[in-house]
Design an enzyme around this catalytic site. Structure first.
Site, short mmCIF file in Angstrom:
data_model
loop_
_atom_site.label_atom_id
_atom_site.label_comp_id
_atom_site.label_asym_id
_atom_site.label_seq_id
_atom_site.Cartn_x
_atom_site.Cartn_y
_atom_site.Cartn_z
CG HIS A 108 -0.08 -1.87 8.17
ND1 HIS A 108 0.96 -2.46 7.47
CD2 HIS A 108 0.25 -0.57 8.30
CE1 HIS A 108 1.86 -1.54 7.19
NE2 HIS A 108 1.46 -0.38 7.68
CB ALA A 109 2.27 -1.21 13.04
CG HIS A 145 7.68 3.61 12.32
ND1 HIS A 145 8.34 4.23 11.29
CD2 HIS A 145 6.36 3.78 12.07
CE1 HIS A 145 7.46 4.76 10.45
NE2 HIS A 145 6.25 4.50 10.90
CD GLU A 146 3.30 2.48 14.11
OE1 GLU A 146 2.63 3.52 14.20
OE2 GLU A 146 3.56 1.94 13.02
CD GLU A 181 4.95 7.40 8.25
OE1 GLU A 181 5.44 6.49 8.94
OE2 GLU A 181 3.73 7.67 8.25
CG HIS A 235 0.82 1.83 3.02
ND1 HIS A 235 1.34 0.63 3.44
CD2 HIS A 235 1.14 2.73 3.98
CE1 HIS A 235 1.98 0.79 4.59
NE2 HIS A 235 1.88 2.05 4.94
CE1 TYR A 278 5.27 4.87 6.28
CE2 TYR A 278 4.12 4.74 4.18
CZ TYR A 278 4.10 4.73 5.56
OH TYR A 278 2.91 4.58 6.22
O1 X8Z Z 1 3.30 1.47 7.34
C1 X8Z Z 1 4.29 1.62 8.01
C2 X8Z Z 1 4.19 1.84 9.51
C3 X8Z Z 1 2.98 2.60 9.88
S1 X8Z Z 1 3.00 4.25 9.32
C4 X8Z Z 1 4.14 0.50 10.19
N1 X8Z Z 1 5.51 1.56 7.44
C5 X8Z Z 1 5.68 1.29 6.03
C6 X8Z Z 1 5.24 -0.12 5.69
O2 X8Z Z 1 5.08 -0.93 6.58
O3 X8Z Z 1 5.07 -0.41 4.50
C7 X8Z Z 1 6.79 1.75 8.11
C8 X8Z Z 1 7.83 1.51 7.07
C9 X8Z Z 1 7.14 1.47 5.74
ZN ZN Z 2 4.49 5.33 10.28
#
Ligand code: X8Z
Ligand code: ZN
Length: 661
Positions: free
Chosen positions: A385-386, A415-416, A443, A544, A554
């Site tokens: 997960h990024a 995004h990152e 975010e 998450h 988000y």
């Molecule tokens: O978790 C993230 C990023 C890292 S903060 C990749 N995002 C959420 C997800 O993937 O669920 C970005 C958009 C929503």
């Molecule tokens: Zn993020």
């Protein structure tokens, strides 16, 4: 997780500061003789000391976390849990010590810093040392289990084991109903063993939150927005109501297309719900992969970014093979593939960096290029997960991703880098102010840039072909954006609706899964096609939840990014319709953006928002303005269809009514 692993994960302002939006002025109190603690320390000195100690201790925590995320095994988990245990114990000790200064004179900055201290973690830990240790062990274990999650299926020679990335590939590309269902259900099976740990985790963080004076951990999360926590929750309801009609139109259109593709029976579940496994995404949070099904006008304005990136990879592979001489063997071929994957991932990151640099921001430091994880290692498990990391608050910034050459990963890099440029911009601030104005701001930074990646911009960097100017091309471009941004909105809300209920006890463990799917139905209008009883723990299949990253951020970000975008477009002197604007290369937009980033969490977010946008409120007006052409088009397409869905008797969408679009 983003840039602040566990500790400081949601370090934004606490409720006490409320809406005063007080500006930072030199404090008159600094001139008065300040009250001193027994050791003679004033409140301001205390804050300066914990800021210094915090910064000094920080790299050990981030290193341990980095190792446990990029090299999952029992040892790295133990080290990460221990480092986190020390950090959370230290945090509790500081918070305890800070009580001495309550009601004492101190500078406005110190008062704000002490409020932020209470919010410095999303994982409030009990004071009891054994429970604290148990909490950090569970946290490390759940994150490790997610990262290492593997679904094995088939018998004998046909047996294969796949991790999240490969299962996502199936949802992205296969349109075989059963293959998608297998991939979807397979990934969700990896979360089943987390259930027990999660139940205990909830007990422990709630205990920690109560010791800090909050009703529960959810109440603590809601207190991090410089406003009354109940008012904050109400604010998210208001914002959702603003965008819900747009989502319902998109939902209606998507359902019709799914029915055309899979048949009336299989294209929907129950009364109008979308089948969870057919949305091109494991969690139905981004529908961009359904472009083949949902594209409004075939061939009008070709925005095939994934195709372009794949071609780039093939070129890199060709060159890498060429270097290895004629007829490379399997080993040489394998090495060439790895080399080409890494090179493509770096090139994608360079493109993203280029946008930020065009705004006047610095190039990323060489350590970023040396220490980031760009592609998935093959010799060990990692958390794919990024995430973006600020290791030491002074320039050791990194991303950790498993980049593949596709559009989704391409935009995730932007995004990152938004996180990274935020980190770098506020590094000069005291550590307790080194955070987003609120977590939604953090975010939203990179996503704001993604909005500025218009078809014209993509053409200008040579990623897509010359763009035609037509109504069809506009609708296509809008649809492409909506599948990422509008489809996300109810998902952005429902995860914490679930967790708020879990933390406050209104969702007890024996209803975890049922409540999850009720919320999925109510907000997103999606449903599983097979029963998902309490033997499953489907929330655990979303990073998450085991990673304990709050998610409302988000949802906020998906509105804030349009507000930021609009303001930066104005700063760049853009006139025409909002969706046509790119501020690529515009120094004034860059200056305004950077000014916001540099503020970090040093003042209430309302003040920071006002400086950029002129408004103190998060608002969906800019989203609706942006998507006005698409919304009108969708209404035409959906005319005569019965839109909306029945979320089921257990969870009425709206007082028992199906939402009618
Ligand atoms: O978790 C993230 C990023 C890292 S903060 C990749 N995002 C959420 C997800 O993937 O669920 C970005 C958009 C929503
Ligand atoms: Zn993020």
């Amino acid at each position: 997780m983003n840039h602040r692993p566990l500790l400081l994960a949601i370090a934004v302002a606490a409720g006490l500061l409320s809406l005063s939006a007080c500006r930072k002025t030199p404090s008159p109190e600094q001139e008065k003789p300040a009250a001193r603690a027994e050791n003679g320390e004033t409140a301001d000195q205390f804050v300066a000391r914990i800021n210094a100690e915090f910064k000094a201790a920080y790299p050990e925590l981030t290193s341990a976390q980095w190792l446990s995320s990029t090299y999952i095994n029992d040892d790295s988990q133990l080290v990460a849990a221990k480092a986190n245990e020390r950090a959370l114990a230290q945090l509790n000790a500081w918070i305890e010590e800070a009580k001495k200064f309550e009601g004492q004179p101190m500078s406005d900055d110190s008062r704000r810093a002490l409020n932020l201290l209470k919010q410095a973690t999303a994982m409030p830990a009990p004071r009891d040392p054994e429970k604290l240790a148990e909490l950090t062990r569970i946290a490390a274990k759940m994150e490790g289990a997610y990262g290492a999650g593997t679904y094995c299926s088939g018998e004998g020679a046909a047996r294969k084991c796949r991790q999240l990335g490969e299962l996502e590939d199936v949802l992205r590309s296969s349109r075989d109903y059963d293959a998608q269902l297998d991939a979807w259900a397979g990934w969700h099976s990896i979360a089943q063993p987390m259930r027990e740990d999660y139940v205990r985790f909830v007990e422990l963080v709630n205990e920690g939150a109560r010791e800090l004076g909050y009703a529960d951990a959810g109440a603590m999360w809601r207190s991090a927005y410089d406003m009354d926590p109940d008012a904050f929750a109400a604010e998210t309801d208001r914002l959702w109501e603003q965008v819900r009609p747009l989502y319902e139109q998109l939902h209606c259109y998507a359902r019709e297309k799914l029915k055309q593709t899979y048949g009336v029976e299989k294209g929907q579940v129950g009364e109008g719900l979308l089948p969870a496994h057919l949305m091109g995404n494991m969690w139905q949070q981004d529908w961009g992969n359904l472009w083949d099904i949902l594209q409004p006008y075939r061939g009008a304005g070709s925005l095939d970014i994934t195709g372009a990136l794949e071609r780039q990879y093939q070129q890199n592979l060709g060159a890498a093979l060429h270097q290895r001489g004629p007829n490379p063997g399997p080993r040489a071929r394998f090495e060439a593939e790895r080399e080409a994957q890494l090179l493509t991932a770096r090139q994608m990151t360079e493109r993203a960096q280029d946008f930020y640099v065009s705004l006047g921001m610095p190039k990323l430091p060489s350590s970023y290029w040396e220490k980031s994880q760009f592609i998935k290692p093959l010799d060990r498990d990692v958390v794919c997960h990024a995430s973006a990391w600020d290791m030491d608050m002074e320039g050791d910034v990194r991303i950790k991703m498993c980049i593949k050459p596709n559009e989704e990963d391409f935009t995730t890099i932007y995004h990152e880098l938004g996180h990274i440029y935020y980190d770098l911009a506020y590094n000069p601030q005291p550590p307790l102010f080194q955070n987003g104005a609120n977590d939604g701001f953090h975010e939203a930074i990179g996503d704001t840039i993604v909005l500025a990646m218009t078809p014209k911009y993509l053409e200008s960097i040579g990623l897509v072909q010359a763009q035609s100017q037509s109504r069809e091309a506009l609708i296509n471009a809008q649809m492409r954006m909506a599948l990422a941004k509008v489809a996300f909105l109810p998902f952005g809300l429902m995860i914490d609706r679930w967790r708020w209920g879990v933390f406050d006890g209104s969702i007890p463990p024996d209803r975890y899964n049922q409540a999850w799917w009720e919320l999925k139905a109510r907000y997103q209008g999606v449903a599983p096609v097979q029963p998902r009883g309490e033997e499953f723990f489907d929330p655990g299949a979303k990073y998450h939840v085991p990673g304990n990253t709050p998610y409302t951020r988000y949802f906020l970000a998906h509105l804030l990014q349009f507000q930021f975008y609009k303001s930066l477009c104005e700063a760049a002197g853009h006139t025409g319709p909002l969706y046509e604007c790119t501020f690529y290369g515009n120094a004034e937009a860059g200056r305004r953006f950077q000014a916001m980033l540099q503020k970090g969490a040093s003042q209430p977010w309302q003040a920071t928002l006002k400086e950029l946008t002129g408004s103190e409120q998060i608002d969906a007006g800019a989203v609706l303005e942006y998507f006005a052409p698409l919304q009108e088009w969708l209404q035409q397409q959906n005319q005569g269809k019965s839109c909306g869905w029945q979320a089921g008797p257990a969870s009425p969408a709206r007082d028992g009514d199906a939402p009618e679009a």
